[in-house]
Design an enzyme around this catalytic site. Structure first.
Site, PDB file in Angstrom:
ATOM      1  N   HIS A  38       0.821  -1.220   0.000  1.00 58.73           N
ATOM      2  CA  HIS A  38       0.000   0.000   0.000  1.00 58.73           C
ATOM      3  C   HIS A  38       0.859   1.277   0.000  1.00 58.73           C
ATOM      4  O   HIS A  38       0.727   2.084  -0.931  1.00 58.73           O
ATOM      5  CB  HIS A  38      -1.001  -0.052   1.156  1.00 58.73           C
ATOM      6  CG  HIS A  38      -1.677   1.242   1.466  1.00 58.73           C
ATOM      7  ND1 HIS A  38      -2.472   1.916   0.548  1.00 58.73           N
ATOM      8  CD2 HIS A  38      -1.675   2.028   2.580  1.00 58.73           C
ATOM      9  CE1 HIS A  38      -2.929   3.034   1.102  1.00 58.73           C
ATOM     10  NE2 HIS A  38      -2.458   3.130   2.325  1.00 58.73           N
ATOM     11  N   HIS A  64       3.646   6.976   5.297  1.00 58.46           N
ATOM     12  CA  HIS A  64       2.436   7.633   5.788  1.00 58.46           C
ATOM     13  C   HIS A  64       1.627   6.825   6.805  1.00 58.46           C
ATOM     14  O   HIS A  64       0.897   7.414   7.595  1.00 58.46           O
ATOM     15  CB  HIS A  64       1.542   8.098   4.624  1.00 58.46           C
ATOM     16  CG  HIS A  64       0.668   7.039   4.038  1.00 58.46           C
ATOM     17  ND1 HIS A  64       1.073   6.208   3.018  1.00 58.46           N
ATOM     18  CD2 HIS A  64      -0.606   6.655   4.347  1.00 58.46           C
ATOM     19  CE1 HIS A  64       0.091   5.382   2.709  1.00 58.46           C
ATOM     20  NE2 HIS A  64      -0.940   5.622   3.507  1.00 58.46           N
ATOM     21  N   ASP A  65       1.739   5.501   6.788  1.00 66.15           N
ATOM     22  CA  ASP A  65       0.985   4.707   7.773  1.00 66.15           C
ATOM     23  C   ASP A  65       1.877   4.120   8.873  1.00 66.15           C
ATOM     24  O   ASP A  65       1.384   3.324   9.687  1.00 66.15           O
ATOM     25  CB  ASP A  65       0.215   3.581   7.070  1.00 66.15           C
ATOM     26  CG  ASP A  65      -1.116   4.058   6.471  1.00 66.15           C
ATOM     27  OD1 ASP A  65      -1.723   5.000   7.024  1.00 66.15           O
ATOM     28  OD2 ASP A  65      -1.555   3.481   5.439  1.00 66.15           O
ATOM     29  N   GLU A  68       0.780   5.786  12.370  1.00 65.07           N
ATOM     30  CA  GLU A  68      -0.611   5.436  12.686  1.00 65.07           C
ATOM     31  C   GLU A  68      -0.775   3.941  12.974  1.00 65.07           C
ATOM     32  O   GLU A  68      -1.537   3.555  13.861  1.00 65.07           O
ATOM     33  CB  GLU A  68      -1.483   5.823  11.477  1.00 65.07           C
ATOM     34  CG  GLU A  68      -2.959   5.853  11.770  1.00 65.07           C
ATOM     35  CD  GLU A  68      -3.749   6.294  10.537  1.00 65.07           C
ATOM     36  OE1 GLU A  68      -3.583   7.447  10.108  1.00 65.07           O
ATOM     37  OE2 GLU A  68      -4.522   5.465  10.018  1.00 65.07           O
ATOM     38  N   ASP A  69      -0.065   3.110  12.265  1.00 63.76           N
ATOM     39  CA  ASP A  69      -0.366   1.669  12.299  1.00 63.76           C
ATOM     40  C   ASP A  69       0.738   0.775  12.844  1.00 63.76           C
ATOM     41  O   ASP A  69       0.567  -0.453  12.880  1.00 63.76           O
ATOM     42  CB  ASP A  69      -0.707   1.171  10.875  1.00 63.76           C
ATOM     43  CG  ASP A  69      -2.017   1.753  10.368  1.00 63.76           C
ATOM     44  OD1 ASP A  69      -2.823   2.192  11.197  1.00 63.76           O
ATOM     45  OD2 ASP A  69      -2.225   1.770   9.144  1.00 63.76           O
ATOM     46  N   ASP A 125      -3.442   8.398  -1.278  1.00 66.10           N
ATOM     47  CA  ASP A 125      -3.855   7.368  -0.306  1.00 66.10           C
ATOM     48  C   ASP A 125      -5.304   6.945  -0.586  1.00 66.10           C
ATOM     49  O   ASP A 125      -5.638   5.748  -0.672  1.00 66.10           O
ATOM     50  CB  ASP A 125      -3.708   7.954   1.104  1.00 66.10           C
ATOM     51  CG  ASP A 125      -3.943   6.949   2.224  1.00 66.10           C
ATOM     52  OD1 ASP A 125      -3.752   5.736   2.022  1.00 66.10           O
ATOM     53  OD2 ASP A 125      -4.304   7.402   3.338  1.00 66.10           O
TER      54      ASP A 125
HETATM   55  N1  LIG Z   1      -9.424  -0.697   0.579  1.00 71.10           N
HETATM   56  C1  LIG Z   1      -8.673  -1.422   1.426  1.00 71.10           C
HETATM   57  N2  LIG Z   1      -8.178  -0.832   2.569  1.00 71.10           N
HETATM   58  C2  LIG Z   1      -7.427  -1.584   3.390  1.00 71.10           C
HETATM   59  C3  LIG Z   1      -7.146  -2.937   3.125  1.00 71.10           C
HETATM   60  N3  LIG Z   1      -6.363  -3.393   4.105  1.00 71.10           N
HETATM   61  C4  LIG Z   1      -6.133  -2.394   4.951  1.00 71.10           C
HETATM   62  N4  LIG Z   1      -6.785  -1.271   4.541  1.00 71.10           N
HETATM   63  C5  LIG Z   1      -6.783   0.013   5.236  1.00 71.10           C
HETATM   64  O1  LIG Z   1      -8.015   0.125   5.903  1.00 71.10           O
HETATM   65  C6  LIG Z   1      -8.312   1.530   6.092  1.00 71.10           C
HETATM   66  C7  LIG Z   1      -9.764   1.742   5.753  1.00 71.10           C
HETATM   67  O2  LIG Z   1     -10.545   0.960   6.592  1.00 71.10           O
HETATM   68  P1  LIG Z   1     -11.428   1.596   7.744  1.00 71.10           P
HETATM   69  O3  LIG Z   1     -12.178   0.507   8.415  1.00 71.10           O
HETATM   70  O4  LIG Z   1     -12.207   2.727   7.152  1.00 71.10           O
HETATM   71  O5  LIG Z   1     -10.388   2.270   8.726  1.00 71.10           O
HETATM   72  P2  LIG Z   1      -9.532   1.680   9.934  1.00 71.10           P
HETATM   73  O6  LIG Z   1      -8.678   0.550   9.389  1.00 71.10           O
HETATM   74  O7  LIG Z   1      -8.733   2.883  10.341  1.00 71.10           O
HETATM   75  O8  LIG Z   1     -10.472   1.244  10.991  1.00 71.10           O
HETATM   76  C8  LIG Z   1      -7.363   2.315   5.208  1.00 71.10           C
HETATM   77  O9  LIG Z   1      -6.458   2.964   6.093  1.00 71.10           O
HETATM   78  P3  LIG Z   1      -5.658   4.282   5.699  1.00 71.10           P
HETATM   79  O10 LIG Z   1      -4.759   3.980   4.557  1.00 71.10           O
HETATM   80  O11 LIG Z   1      -5.092   4.819   6.958  1.00 71.10           O
HETATM   81  O12 LIG Z   1      -6.718   5.282   5.095  1.00 71.10           O
HETATM   82  P4  LIG Z   1      -7.998   6.021   5.752  1.00 71.10           P
HETATM   83  O13 LIG Z   1      -8.671   5.084   6.680  1.00 71.10           O
HETATM   84  O14 LIG Z   1      -7.454   7.195   6.448  1.00 71.10           O
HETATM   85  O15 LIG Z   1      -8.829   6.381   4.575  1.00 71.10           O
HETATM   86  C9  LIG Z   1      -6.698   1.228   4.348  1.00 71.10           C
HETATM   87  O16 LIG Z   1      -5.353   1.501   4.002  1.00 71.10           O
HETATM   88  C10 LIG Z   1      -7.686  -3.536   1.941  1.00 71.10           C
HETATM   89  O17 LIG Z   1      -7.496  -4.701   1.643  1.00 71.10           O
HETATM   90  N5  LIG Z   1      -8.445  -2.729   1.131  1.00 71.10           N
HETATM   91 MN   LIG Z   2      -2.861   4.645   3.879  1.00 73.06          MN
END
Ligand SMILES: Nc1nc2c(ncn2[C@@H]2O[C@H](COP(=O)(O)OP(=O)(O)O)[C@@H](OP(=O)(O)OP(=O)(O)O)[C@H]2O)c(=O)[nH]1
Ligand SMILES: [Mn+2]
Length: 183
Positions: A38, A64-65, A68-69, A125
């Site tokens: 990602h 970027h993550d 946070e992660d 992102d």
């Molecule tokens: N579409 C998708 N997303 C996935 C997948 N695996 C992990 N993610 C991550 O999950 C986040 C979106 O899921 P949510 O349920 O909305 O958020 P959360 O993980 O923070 O609880 C994104 O985080 P983020 O990058 O920090 O972005 P954002 O939540 O700030 O938009 C995304 O990168 C996947 O297989 N598909």
């Molecule tokens: Mn991200």
């Protein structure tokens, strides 16, 4: 050493740092894709489609993550990559001590006030994540949850517009498919 060579070394150092930090993490798709795909993909959207070659933006995308992660701290990012990159990572990181609803609402509210460089990372992102949602539904996500993420992303992107035509056009194609449009 030519500046281009220095940048290449920095980008690889940064990619390596992010890969180590995300090594135990997987995406939520049924294949459990390595998480590092990602941030690398976000950086690639910026160079390939956004035509962004600013080193600090690409480094921030790769990192970027991490804060946070993973266990990574902003101080560590500052030490390794300097104040500007750390500032950008800070700008694009949600505060994980807040509830999910609060975090999502703050992203929508704060997007227009981010720096240009942070906005570019956020656009890429969201573009990556929406394409990823189209490619595969994360484990346990209903169609409603997918649609909710599109609506959320649409609202965040509304606050990031006017900075990169190519990425915004790609986002608009995806939004349109989900019945979301600006006009
Ligand atoms: N579409 C998708 N997303 C996935 C997948 N695996 C992990 N993610 C991550 O999950 C986040 C979106 O899921 P949510 O349920 O909305 O958020 P959360 O993980 O923070 O609880 C994104 O985080 P983020 O990058 O920090 O972005 P954002 O939540 O700030 O938009 C995304 O990168 C996947 O297989 N598909
Ligand atoms: Mn991200």
């Amino acid at each position: 050493m030519a500046s281009g060579e220095a940048s290449i070394s920095e980008i690889i150092r940064c990619t390596n740092f992010a890969a180590i930090k995300h090594k135990n993490q997987r995406r939520k798709d049924p294949e459990s894709t390595p998480y590092i795909n990602h941030p690398i993909g976000v950086a690639y959207i910026l160079t390939n489609e956004g035509k962004i070659t600013d080193l600090s933006v690409i480094q921030a995308a790769l990192l970027h993550d991490t804060v946070e992660d993973t266990e990574t701290t902003l101080d560590e990012i500052k030490e390794e990559f300097g104040d500007e990159v750390a500032g950008l990572v800070d700008e694009v990181s949600d505060d994980k001590s807040l509830s999910k609803i609060e975090r999502k609402n703050l992203q929508i509210k704060n997007a227009p006030h981010k720096s240009l460089k942070a906005k570019l990372v956020k656009l890429a992102d969201k573009l990556y994540n929406l394409r990823d949602l189209k490619r595969a539904t994360p484990e346990g996500w209903s169609e409603e949850r997918v649609q909710e993420y599109f609506v959320f992303a649409f609202k965040v992107v509304a606050g990031l517009r006017g900075i990169n035509d190519a990425m915004e056009k790609e986002l608009d194609k995806l939004f349109k498919e989900k019945g979301l449009s600006d006009s």
